[in-house]
Write a protein that holds these residues in place. Sequence first.
Motif, PDB file in Angstrom:
ATOM      1  N   ALA A  85       0.826  -1.207   0.000  1.00 36.55           N
ATOM      2  CA  ALA A  85       0.000   0.000   0.000  1.00 36.55           C
ATOM      3  C   ALA A  85       0.862   1.260   0.000  1.00 36.55           C
ATOM      4  N   ILE A  86       1.945   1.265   0.777  1.00 35.66           N
ATOM      5  CA  ILE A  86       2.830   2.431   0.817  1.00 35.66           C
ATOM      6  C   ILE A  86       3.526   2.618  -0.529  1.00 35.66           C
ATOM      7  N   ILE A  87       3.975   1.536  -1.136  1.00 37.76           N
ATOM      8  CA  ILE A  87       4.624   1.620  -2.450  1.00 37.76           C
ATOM      9  C   ILE A  87       3.669   2.184  -3.487  1.00 37.76           C
ATOM     10  N   GLN A  88       2.443   1.714  -3.463  1.00 34.90           N
ATOM     11  CA  GLN A  88       1.448   2.210  -4.412  1.00 34.90           C
ATOM     12  C   GLN A  88       1.169   3.691  -4.183  1.00 34.90           C
ATOM     13  N   ALA A  89       1.049   4.082  -2.907  1.00 34.53           N
ATOM     14  CA  ALA A  89       0.758   5.485  -2.591  1.00 34.53           C
ATOM     15  C   ALA A  89       1.911   6.388  -3.022  1.00 34.53           C
ATOM     16  N   GLU A  90       3.153   5.944  -2.779  1.00 38.31           N
ATOM     17  CA  GLU A  90       4.314   6.757  -3.171  1.00 38.31           C
ATOM     18  C   GLU A  90       4.403   6.871  -4.692  1.00 38.31           C
ATOM     19  N   SER A  91       4.172   5.775  -5.377  1.00 43.11           N
ATOM     20  CA  SER A  91       4.239   5.804  -6.841  1.00 43.11           C
ATOM     21  C   SER A  91       3.185   6.726  -7.432  1.00 43.11           C
ATOM     22  N   LYS A  92       1.988   6.669  -6.859  1.00 38.31           N
ATOM     23  CA  LYS A  92       0.900   7.510  -7.352  1.00 38.31           C
ATOM     24  C   LYS A  92       1.162   8.983  -7.067  1.00 38.31           C
ATOM     25  N   GLN A  93       1.721   9.267  -5.886  1.00 42.93           N
ATOM     26  CA  GLN A  93       1.931  10.652  -5.481  1.00 42.93           C
ATOM     27  C   GLN A  93       3.143  11.282  -6.165  1.00 42.93           C
ATOM     28  N   ALA A  94       4.257  10.537  -6.229  1.00 42.41           N
ATOM     29  CA  ALA A  94       5.505  11.153  -6.703  1.00 42.41           C
ATOM     30  C   ALA A  94       6.220  10.368  -7.793  1.00 42.41           C
ATOM     31  N   GLY A  95       5.702   9.194  -8.132  1.00 41.75           N
ATOM     32  CA  GLY A  95       6.366   8.386  -9.143  1.00 41.75           C
ATOM     33  C   GLY A  95       7.746   7.911  -8.726  1.00 41.75           C
ATOM     34  N   GLN A  96       7.966   7.769  -7.423  1.00 48.20           N
ATOM     35  CA  GLN A  96       9.272   7.365  -6.909  1.00 48.20           C
ATOM     36  C   GLN A  96       9.188   6.016  -6.201  1.00 48.20           C
ATOM     37  N   SER A  97      10.350   5.507  -5.782  1.00 42.89           N
ATOM     38  CA  SER A  97      10.390   4.214  -5.098  1.00 42.89           C
ATOM     39  C   SER A  97      11.363   4.246  -3.924  1.00 42.89           C
ATOM     40  N   VAL A  98      11.358   5.345  -3.174  1.00 41.33           N
ATOM     41  CA  VAL A  98      12.250   5.482  -2.013  1.00 41.33           C
ATOM     42  C   VAL A  98      11.948   4.410  -0.981  1.00 41.33           C
TER      43      VAL A  98
END
Length: 246
Positions: A85-98
Amino acid sequence: MLDQQLPGAVISPNLGKSCCSCMVMGEPRREEYKIQSFDAATQQLLKTALKDPGAVDLEKVANVIVDHSLQDCVFSKEAGRMCYAIIQAESKQAGQSVFRRGLLNRLQQEYQAREQLRARSLQGWVCYVTFICNIFDYLRVNNMPMMALVNPVYDCLFRLAQPDSLSKEEEVDCLVLQLHRVGEQLEKMNGQRMDELFVLIRDGFLLPAGLSSLAQLLLLEIIEFRAAGWKTTPAAHKYYYSEVSD
């Protein structure tokens, strides 16, 4: 490093879970992700990471999740869903994978020190194996399991199939549960290693010095489960699980 996937790859969860799976994202009553065991500040950190990942230190979040997974076996079974869920949220918000990079780097660190972890804490070791299998189960790249995790997961399962591990019911139970969860996926990725793993499991079952009756039962069940194409009949399920309950 474990994070060898393309930055723009689409990650999706495995929706075809086995009998020991967790529920998937989007279902009601599961949004808490079993974070009640965290202190209030950490709960808030995780909730923010899920809703607004750009507002928090995602490497810190990854470390918090891994640390807690090594201490809490219940959480380690749920953590993959939260990480997805966190990976999906980060990708959707910023297109990143930190977050994903931090998570996989930390998994690699623990993987490299797995023998020390096992010697220090059997519970921590079992939690780690549960956690890495959970991550393998949930995180997909272009609808395929992450190749970077295949061999580390196999190596952990091979360790659980060694004679000294088979003499401990906690490790046998972990081995069987994880094979129920990810065995079929792993075999598709590398069938030869699965054959080698089951040679160890069969040897452990056939040479039961120091093996408890419960461990023998669990090993026989997983041998037959794989032989049946990673499926079980209602009769077999009733037999094995009634025996375990007894």
